[in-house]
Structures are given as structure tokens and as C-alpha cells.
Design an enzyme around this catalytic site. Sequence first.
Site, mmCIF file in Angstrom:
data_model
loop_
_atom_site.group_PDB
_atom_site.id
_atom_site.type_symbol
_atom_site.label_atom_id
_atom_site.label_comp_id
_atom_site.label_asym_id
_atom_site.label_seq_id
_atom_site.Cartn_x
_atom_site.Cartn_y
_atom_site.Cartn_z
ATOM 1 N N GLU A 1 0.833 -1.211 0.000
ATOM 2 C CA GLU A 1 0.000 0.000 0.000
ATOM 3 C C GLU A 1 0.867 1.261 0.000
ATOM 4 O OE1 GLU A 1 -4.349 -1.232 1.663
ATOM 5 O OE2 GLU A 1 -3.082 -0.106 3.040
ATOM 6 N N GLU B 1 -6.245 -7.871 -1.464
ATOM 7 C CA GLU B 1 -6.765 -8.048 -0.100
ATOM 8 C C GLU B 1 -8.261 -7.807 -0.147
ATOM 9 O OE1 GLU B 1 -4.997 -5.768 3.081
ATOM 10 O OE2 GLU B 1 -2.999 -6.053 2.239
HETATM 11 C C1 GLA Z 1 -4.364 -2.878 4.485
HETATM 12 C C2 GLA Z 1 -2.993 -3.450 4.713
HETATM 13 C C3 GLA Z 1 -3.034 -4.721 5.523
HETATM 14 C C4 GLA Z 1 -3.937 -4.557 6.731
HETATM 15 C C5 GLA Z 1 -5.313 -4.143 6.266
HETATM 16 C C6 GLA Z 1 -6.309 -3.945 7.395
HETATM 17 O O1 GLA Z 1 -4.977 -3.452 3.451
HETATM 18 O O2 GLA Z 1 -2.336 -3.704 3.500
HETATM 19 O O3 GLA Z 1 -1.738 -5.036 5.941
HETATM 20 O O4 GLA Z 1 -3.409 -3.594 7.571
HETATM 21 O O5 GLA Z 1 -5.239 -2.926 5.609
HETATM 22 O O6 GLA Z 1 -6.432 -5.075 8.160
#
Ligand code: GLA
Length: 587
Positions: free
Chosen positions: A158, A234
Site C-alpha cells: 500500500e 486483499e
Molecule cells: C491494508 C494493509 C493490511 C492490513 C489491512 C487492514 O490493506 O495492507 O496489511 O493492515 O489494511 O487489516
Amino acid sequence: MPALTTTSDGFLLHGEPFRIISGALHYFRVHPDQWTDRLRKARLMGLNTVETYLPWNLHEPEPGTLVLDGLLDLPRFLRLAQAEGLHVLLRPGPYICAEWDGGGLPAWLVSDPDIRLRTSDPRFTDAFDRYLDQLLPPLLPHLAANGGPVIAVQVENEYGAYGDDTAYLAHVEEALRTRGVEELLFTCDQANAKHLAAGSLPGTVSGGTFGGRVDEHLAALRAHRPEGPLFCSEFWIGWFDHWGGPHHTRSAENAAADLDRLLAAGASVNIYMFHGGTNFGFTNGANHHHTYAPTVTSYDYDAALAESGDPGPKYHAFRDVIARYAPVPDEPAPAPSPKLPLTTVALDRRAPLLPHLRTLEGAVRGEDPVTMDELGAPTGYALYRTTVPAAGDGLLHFAGGVGDRAQVFVDGASVGVLERERHDETLPVRVPYAGATLEVLVENQGGVNYGPRIGAPKGLLGPVSFQGTVLHGWECRPVPLDDLEALPFEPSEATSDAVPAFHRGTFEVETPADTFLALPGWTKGQAWVNGFHLGRYWNRGPQHTLYVPGPVLRPGANDLVLLELHATTGTRVQLTDTPDLGPENHS
Ligand code: GLA
């Protein structure tokens, strides 16, 4: 040629059309004796792939020391995944977020306070490169190019939510490539135009993170990359909890409907989390958006498999959805594991913490307090001691606040608590006579894992003054918690004095099995079973029980130790068959 390649709208694996149906399973959040069980359950739900981050902070606890055994034996986890017929997506960071202490960045990186984390700053990239030099040789045999299960590797995490240093992202890519990673690379960003633009890399797959509004998010991914696979890297099917907040849950029907939308659209998916596991020990992270909010010990996440590995409603609902799109093994769905019978444990031995610490060597002495990072022991607790030269009522002032929660004692008696969460900097105290002893026990409640405050220091953060006069002559020490056998336990019935103390008891087990530690009447602290550090407890909730993995127990006598920071109204705890993660906040 990597095993996994892309077409104009999907993936090929070894040249054949392939859809990633993956679930997140962090080996470092699951007892290693349970990895096989969790991987088998992943396969039986219909997943063809599992995904895991790698926590740099645990794998390299000190510069140059690589740890790759026990809970961190990633090569073994990869072998077990392959034996189960699963592919693997690896997410080595350097940064992983993940509600993990510091987002996985080792605390020692900030021993140079000017380091610019997650940028091309050579102090940061050199440290990561040296880590990869050690980490990758034992992992390379597990890449698909070498016959292993790893079919893709993520670059950073991210990044579009954090920075725009494209040269840094390119450096991470290059660092992997030059050390022999030939597999497909991908990035992972919140699925909106801005984050995708800032966080993706030409020539790699752009994954998107989201939990709902599937059509809108897939459209954002498609707008960003007109060609190539649609990949929800995700798919958030639950969420994590903070101390003092609600326990987040999401209905199985709602999550399964969105999984169906994703698969119907032809997308590949990584379910986050398939199985969340536990933030054992001091590994939980924290958020800091306006205010500091540490994450609880459980990482149940309302995932498909509960924290104890039992299939929940989502497991069955997802299996049904997946079966519409891909083969699901023709085997019965797994049943919940047996639990330990209800057991009461009497904690009948006690060792007060502060008197014990006063007997230990190893304090750092100086005019001013130093941070826990400067003490070289950033996690857990530190004790600070000085004397107060003036008597009377006054304000104790902690310049810069505390990181993260400080209990204050005058001549050994508790006089109050300061919390970073409340932005506390002052405490009214009465000093009975000139020269009284001031002690401050500070807890690092978890390193921030998201946003600009990653790496923020812990402990006492600046000068401490009383009635406006700065206090000098400090003794600062980490609180050693690695040798519970060395603690001076004595038989005790006492429950009334409100001082930090270790409490110990034994209990008999016939057949080891999973159980949940309930702590009615206890306030806040740490728990260990047979030396295995379960993590933090706090009567504030939402979490009220701690998961005890069955493999931690043994037939016969077992040992339970608590470090209770405040007070207890009883001398017993319970091992129960049902978790209590708090009142649910359903979405
Ligand atoms: C983002 C991050 C993950 C986690 C999620 C929330 O997507 O990439 O590592 O922190 O948020 O659980």
C-alpha cells in the site's frame, strides 16, 4: 520465465489459464504445530493459494542476525504449503502494515532518528538490501522457478497511501530481481486512482485492497490498468479491533455475496484474512490517526477460520461460493477441534515487580531519561527511577508525553497513570518528603503500523519536571521478561495491594487441546503458559479471553504466569472452551 504470467485479462500458470483463489494466513501468527492443520483447511475450503507477509522485525531482531526457526521457519511453512498442493504469494515488505508492531519495520532502524523510512534514503534501502542478502538464499529453492510453491512476490505494501518515491519502489523491485527472484511481481494498493497511481510499478501487476463496493473497485483497477488481470490482493472479509473499541464482525452472507461478485467478474482474489491467528507476545501494532489506538492481542479478524482454527460461518459460505467457479475437494468440511475441559487455575505464588527489578544489574544511568529504543529494548516495559528533591503537592510534567502508558509510583505506592492515547502529559502528585523515590513503569503498547508515525519512540520521551523543576539523575532499565524461572516467587494469598506483580499457578492437563484464558477480576498485563507468551490482556476489552494453542500445553502439570500491572480481585483464572472477543459491532 516466471511460472505465473499475465494475459490481457487474467493469469496463466505454466501457460494454462489460472485464477488465484487465495487466503491470507500469516505463519508468524499461528503456532507452528498448527500450520499443517490450517493449510489443509485452506485447501478444503477450495483455495488454490495462500498468502503471507514476512515480518522483517522478527526475522532480523538485531542488524545482521537472521532468525528462521520455530514460529519463523518460513521454509518449513512453504514446504508444508506445497505438500498440501497450495501455491503461495509472498509479501516480504519491507513494510507490511498488517496491524503488526511497526508495520514489520525493525525498531533498530530508527536508532538513526533522521532515517527516512520507506524511501530511497540509502540508510533504509541498504538495511533492507542486507536483510535480503541473508533472507533470500534459503527462500529461493521455494520459488516456482526452482520447483517450489511461490508463484508471485509483492513489492512493498500500500505504498500509494504513504509516499510517491517511485525510485524507492523500483529499488525494492530491483533488490528482489538481482537476488534471484524471477517470479511475477505485484503491488498492492487501496483501489482508487490516486493510490494506484502512486503505489504501482510499470511491468508489475497492480492489486487492489477493498472489502465491498466490488464493481466500483474493480472499475478503478480496470481504469488504472486497461489490460491485465483483475486482482483483489486483499479482500477484507472482517476487521481488527482496538483496546477500548468494539469487536468488529461482518456477516457471512454479506462477505460471501461480495466474493461471488468478485469471482463472477473473473477477478483473482486473496481473502484477507482466511485465518487471522494471534498477535502473540508484544507483536501487535497500533494506529495513530489523531489519537493512539493499540490493536488487541487476538487477530481473529472474524475470518473464515476463527483464531483457534475452527471453521466459522464464512468458511462454509465461501466454500459454497468457490464451488461455483472452481473445483473444491470432495472431502467433508473440517469440524471444530476439541477443547480443554473447563479448568480453574489458582495463582498462589507471587513476585512483586518493582522490588525484583531493584535487585537487577543493567540499569543505564544518566542525567536525563532515555527512550526504550535508546535502551536497546524497544518492546515490552521499561522502568525509570529518580528522586524528587522537593516535597509537597505539585504537577509532574512529562515533556512530549509518554510512549505509551506510564504508571507512576512514589516510594513504591501507585499514584497514577498517563496514557499517550489521552495525550496525557501531567499528573498531580503528593511528594511526602524531599528525596522521595519516583518510579515510572512505561509500557510500549505496540508500534504504529500505518501512516507517518511508524517508528515513533517509546518510553519516556523527554525531560520530566516536578513543580516546574526538571528532575535529573535517572536510572533507566528494560524489564527482562525472558526468564520467568528466575523470578523470586513466594506463596501468597494476597490480592489487595495494587502494585505490579507476577502471579503463578500450575494446572493439570490430561490431553492437551486448545483453550481460552479468562481473567475475571484481573486488570491489565501479560500472560504466559509454559513460558509461551500469549500476549496482553486488559479488562477494558473488547477482548476478554486469550487464545491458548493446544500445542503449548503438555500432559501433566502446566505452568501459568501473569504479570498483573494493577490489581486483582481474585486469585484464580479460568480456562474455558469459548472465546470472548467482546460485544459485536456487525457490518
Ligand atoms: C491494508 C494493509 C493490511 C492490513 C489491512 C487492514 O490493506 O495492507 O496489511 O493492515 O489494511 O487489516
